[in-house]
Design a protein around this motif. Structure first.
Motif, short mmCIF file in Angstrom:
data_model
loop_
_atom_site.label_atom_id
_atom_site.label_comp_id
_atom_site.label_asym_id
_atom_site.label_seq_id
_atom_site.Cartn_x
_atom_site.Cartn_y
_atom_site.Cartn_z
N MET A 1 0.86 -1.20 0.00
CA MET A 1 0.00 0.00 0.00
C MET A 1 0.89 1.24 0.00
N ALA A 2 0.59 2.19 -0.87
CA ALA A 2 1.37 3.41 -0.95
C ALA A 2 1.32 4.14 0.37
N GLY A 3 2.42 4.87 0.70
CA GLY A 3 2.49 5.57 1.97
C GLY A 3 1.36 6.56 2.16
N LYS A 4 0.97 7.24 1.10
CA LYS A 4 -0.10 8.24 1.18
C LYS A 4 -1.42 7.58 1.53
N ASP A 5 -1.71 6.43 0.87
CA ASP A 5 -2.96 5.72 1.13
C ASP A 5 -2.98 5.17 2.55
N LYS B 1 -1.51 6.45 5.18
CA LYS B 1 -1.77 7.56 6.08
C LYS B 1 -3.26 7.89 6.13
N LYS B 2 -3.92 7.83 4.97
CA LYS B 2 -5.35 8.09 4.92
C LYS B 2 -6.13 7.04 5.70
N GLN B 3 -5.70 5.78 5.55
CA GLN B 3 -6.38 4.70 6.26
C GLN B 3 -6.23 4.86 7.77
N LEU B 4 -5.03 5.18 8.23
CA LEU B 4 -4.79 5.36 9.66
C LEU B 4 -5.58 6.54 10.20
N ALA B 5 -5.64 7.61 9.41
CA ALA B 5 -6.41 8.78 9.85
C ALA B 5 -7.89 8.44 9.97
N ARG B 6 -8.40 7.67 9.01
CA ARG B 6 -9.80 7.27 9.04
C ARG B 6 -10.09 6.38 10.25
N GLN B 7 -9.17 5.47 10.57
CA GLN B 7 -9.33 4.58 11.73
C GLN B 7 -9.33 5.38 13.03
#
Length: 262
Positions: free
Chosen positions: A1-5, A7-13
């Motif tokens: 998974m790309a680093g940007k994606d 980060k988005k997943q962690l932020a959403r969690q």
């Protein structure tokens, strides 16, 4: 998974966890609770911060505004019952008659799985409250409902009257406070829980030991028999200790109200 994606997943969690915590905190705040511990009770005895007994029925400010913000006896001999959206009201329950059915002393019996508690209701000083209690008893509203809360320490009460068992339920209506002048909550007192001024519904508490509370809760009677039943329940304790669900499960099986004795 790309680093940007990632980060988005962690932020959403993180956001979802925050929302879950907030929802849990809001639900906990809506439950009937005493704010403070035994230490807070000691403070009130010294004239400091108070403790409060609340239900989760409605928003206090909204309900107070709807009722006019006044503690009141029946106007022109009639009681006002205002619609409420608290959970726990069966379909078609309706509201009590505006004309109080009892304006004198009334006898009532709360039959529980732990034994009977006999009450003397004060229809003279709290006619609208007694009227509501008698109405709910006649409609079998309290049957098979738990006494969901037991407190001990500076506040010694068994709380009942919410069929949902969560401390947020009510009959679908609310009504104004009564009999607050000089109200005290000594052993054997019967009073209403509320979520602020003039937000009475179906939840009530029975005092098994002298308790320290501000005069904000409608006193509508006293316990005349069955104190041993309450003391037995209290002796078994609660979970959590001091403020929570009774360890000895208490279920109201039936409530009966006799004809006025005066």
């Amino acid at each position: 998974m790309a680093g940007k994606d990632r980060k988005k997943q962690l932020a959403r969690q993180r956001y979802e966890r925050q929302q879950q915590r907030r929802a849990a905190e809001a639900a906990r705040a809506r439950r009937l609770k005493v704010f403070g511990s035994a230490a807070a009770v000691a403070v009130i005895a010294l004239g400091g911060a108070g403790i409060f007994l609340f239900t989760g029925d409605d928003d206090p400010a909204e309900a107070n505004a709807a009722s006019g913000g006044n503690s009141a006896s029946p106007a022109n001999g009639e009681c006002a019952y205002t619609e409420s959206d608290a959970p726990g009201a069966p379909d078609g329950l309706g509201t009590p008659p505006v004309k109080p059915a009892h304006t004198g002393t009334v006898n009532a019996t709360v039959k529980t799985n732990q034994g009977d508690v006999v009450l003397q209701l004060d229809g003279k000083n709290a006619p609208c409250t007694v009227n509501s209690f008698a109405f709910l008893a006649e409609k079998n509203y309290y049957d098979d409902s738990p006494c969901h809360r037991l407190t001990s320490g500076g506040l010694n009460v068994l709380q009942c009257g919410d069929p949902t068992g969560k401390g947020t339920g009510g009959p679908g209506y609310r009504f104004a406070d009564e009999n607050l002048d000089g109200a005290a909550y000594g052993k054997a007192t019967l009073a209403m829980a509320n979520s602020g001024p003039d937000t009475n519904g179906s939840q009530f508490f029975m005092v098994y030991g002298d308790s320290q509370l501000p005069p904000d809760y409608t006193v509508f009677g006293k316990i005349t028999k069955g104190m041993d039943v309450l003391e037995k329940i209290a002796a078994a304790g609660s979970e959590p200790e001091g403020d929570g669900e009774p360890k000895k499960k208490v279920t109201i099986e039936d409530v009966t109200v006799a004809a006025a004795a005066g």
